[in-house]
Scaffold this active site. Structure first.
Site, short mmCIF file in Angstrom:
data_model
loop_
_atom_site.label_atom_id
_atom_site.label_comp_id
_atom_site.label_asym_id
_atom_site.label_seq_id
_atom_site.Cartn_x
_atom_site.Cartn_y
_atom_site.Cartn_z
N HIS A 161 1.10 5.16 -10.13
CA HIS A 161 1.22 5.63 -8.74
C HIS A 161 0.07 6.54 -8.32
O HIS A 161 0.21 7.41 -7.46
CB HIS A 161 2.56 6.38 -8.60
CG HIS A 161 3.20 6.23 -7.25
ND1 HIS A 161 3.21 7.23 -6.32
CD2 HIS A 161 3.83 5.20 -6.68
CE1 HIS A 161 3.84 6.84 -5.23
NE2 HIS A 161 4.22 5.61 -5.43
N HIS A 178 2.37 -6.50 -3.30
CA HIS A 178 3.09 -5.22 -3.20
C HIS A 178 4.02 -5.30 -1.99
O HIS A 178 3.60 -5.76 -0.92
CB HIS A 178 2.03 -4.13 -2.99
CG HIS A 178 2.53 -2.76 -2.73
ND1 HIS A 178 2.60 -2.22 -1.47
CD2 HIS A 178 2.95 -1.80 -3.58
CE1 HIS A 178 3.03 -0.96 -1.56
NE2 HIS A 178 3.26 -0.69 -2.82
O1 LIG Z 1 6.01 -0.01 -4.43
C1 LIG Z 1 5.04 0.52 -5.03
O2 LIG Z 1 4.38 -0.02 -5.94
C2 LIG Z 1 4.66 1.87 -4.66
O3 LIG Z 1 3.70 2.41 -5.23
C3 LIG Z 1 5.38 2.57 -3.55
C4 LIG Z 1 4.41 3.18 -2.61
O4 LIG Z 1 3.58 2.18 -2.13
C5 LIG Z 1 5.16 3.82 -1.45
O5 LIG Z 1 5.69 2.80 -0.60
C6 LIG Z 1 4.24 4.72 -0.69
O6 LIG Z 1 4.96 5.36 0.37
MG LIG Z 2 2.72 1.12 -6.63
#
Ligand SMILES: O=C(O)C(=O)C[C@@H](O)[C@H](O)CO
Ligand SMILES: [Mg+2]
Length: 382
Positions: free
Chosen positions: A185, A285
């Site tokens: 992250h 994603h």
């Molecule tokens: O789903 C993912 O892989 C994330 O890292 C979540 C991130 O993108 C959040 O949505 C940001 O607010």
């Molecule tokens: Mg992510």
């Protein structure tokens, strides 16, 4: 056909829906949003709408190029998310006008179903074993979780052990009956990513996501050289012009473009093809809503190198709204052992409850991600 009106509604939990109306009564829906920046993206959408009203929605490629190139400044999360949602709606219109699902317009199915994974554990990985057991019970066998909490620029072996021990517990509890991706992250610096990845190697995660921030992409090849674990990234890259650089540099085994951030279906199809040419997998994603998910799935249905799809059902971000809350044809999103079958309805295949969208938009929260700080008071990557 001409575009006559473009409307937007910000809705719980943190999404935005866009509706494009035409003079022939065909309507297209999109989901332009950048989490935490919905109002900014909304402004960008309506700036772009000044040109789009009166245009022929069938000319998706020209409209995309005008939206991308004609404003001089280009790229980045805000503008590319605005273009993404508009692009999704234009494909929705085209499919509805021709009476076919969007994937038919993209060359037809390359697979009969798409495998999805489920998020577990929340912002600070907790209750992961319980969450996994609940989702195994409904047929999932692949998961994603945050790989760690906040880590200092250089952190202690205790912090590393805390992260690694959670993964060890998962393997202890489930063996290799399940797979899981670990999302760093962006919380981990390059030096600490080297240390953490080394310690995680024995537990064979399916992939490690955003091991370092996108602005540190030069570290991807170096990290990949030290590990057998596939490295994934892409949610914070917004066009094929960004992805070309990381593909050429090597290191990424999986690209994760976001269909609501990286220019939509038109752009992500190009990114998917670029990835395939480098023997890199695609795993779009999608921690967002139903139109974003449907857009991902249409790309997955036609991309040979797509191997798994993120979906946000039950994700910890969805406070106040779930993926299917606004969807009338919920049955088309049915998950069978974690897999979704191809949509059959024309366009993106999502029938939306417009009345509920309008109602919920009246109290839409301005979602913001939390501001984290380290023990010394300095800002921590969330
Ligand atoms: O789903 C993912 O892989 C994330 O890292 C979540 C991130 O993108 C959040 O949505 C940001 O607010
Ligand atoms: Mg992510």
């Amino acid at each position: 056909m001409k575009i006559t009106k473009i409307s937007t509604w910000r809705v719980p939990p943190r999404w935005m829906f866009l509706k494009i109306e035409t003079d022939e009564g065909i309507v297209g829906w999109g989901e332009p949003v950048l989490e935490g920046k919905a109002r900014t993206v909304e402004a960008a959408v309506h700036e772009l709408s000044e040109y789009l009203i009166g245009q022929d929605p069938a000319r998706i490629n020209d409209l995309w190029q005008v939206m991308y190139r004609a404003g001089f400044y280009r790229g980045g999360g805000i503008l590319m998310s605005a273009i993404a949602g508009i692009d999704q709606a234009l494909w929705d219109i085209k499919g509805k006008a021709l009476g076919v699902p969007v994937y038919q317009l993209l060359g037809g199915l390359v697979r009969d179903k798409v495998k999805t994974y489920s998020w577990v554990g929340g912002d600070r990985p907790a209750d992961i074993i319980r969450d996994i057991k609940e989702r195994v019970a409904v047929g999932f066998d692949t998961f994603k979780m945050n790989g760690c909490e906040e880590l200092a620029v250089i952190d202690s072996s205790r912090a590393i052990d805390t992260a690694v021990n959670k993964v060890a517990e998962i393997r202890e509890a489930f063996g290799n009956t399940i797979e899981f991706g670990l999302d760093f992250h962006g919380r981990v610096t390059a030096p600490m990513a080297k240390v953490l990845i080394k310690e995680l190697e024995p537990y064979r995660p399916l992939f490690i996501e955003e091991p370092v921030l996108a602005e540190q992409a030069e570290h991807y090849p170096r990290l990949a050289a030290q590990t057998h674990i596939p490295i994934a990234a892409g949610e914070r890259m917004f066009s094929r012009f960004e992805f070309k650089n990381v593909l050429a540099a090597g290191g990424l085994a999986i690209l994760q473009p976001d269909l609501s951030h990286a220019g939509g279906i038109t752009e992500c199809m190009k990114i998917a093809a670029m990835a395939e040419s480098y023997d890199v997998a695609l795993a779009p994603h999608c921690p967002l809503g139903p139109i974003a998910l449907a857009s991902c799935l249409h790309v997955d249905f036609v991309s040979w190198n797509a191997f798994i799809q993120e979906q946000s059902m039950g994700i910890h971000y969805n406070k106040g709204g779930e993926v299917l809350d606004y969807v009338l044809n919920k049955e088309d999103f049915a998950l069978e052992s974690g897999h979704i079958k191809p949509f059959t309805k024309p366009g993106l295949g999502v029938e939306l409850n417009e009345e509920l969208i309008i109602e919920r938009s009246k109290n839409a929260p301005d979602w913001r991600n939390p501001l984290w700080r380290h023990a010394d008071g300095s800002v921590a990557e969330w």
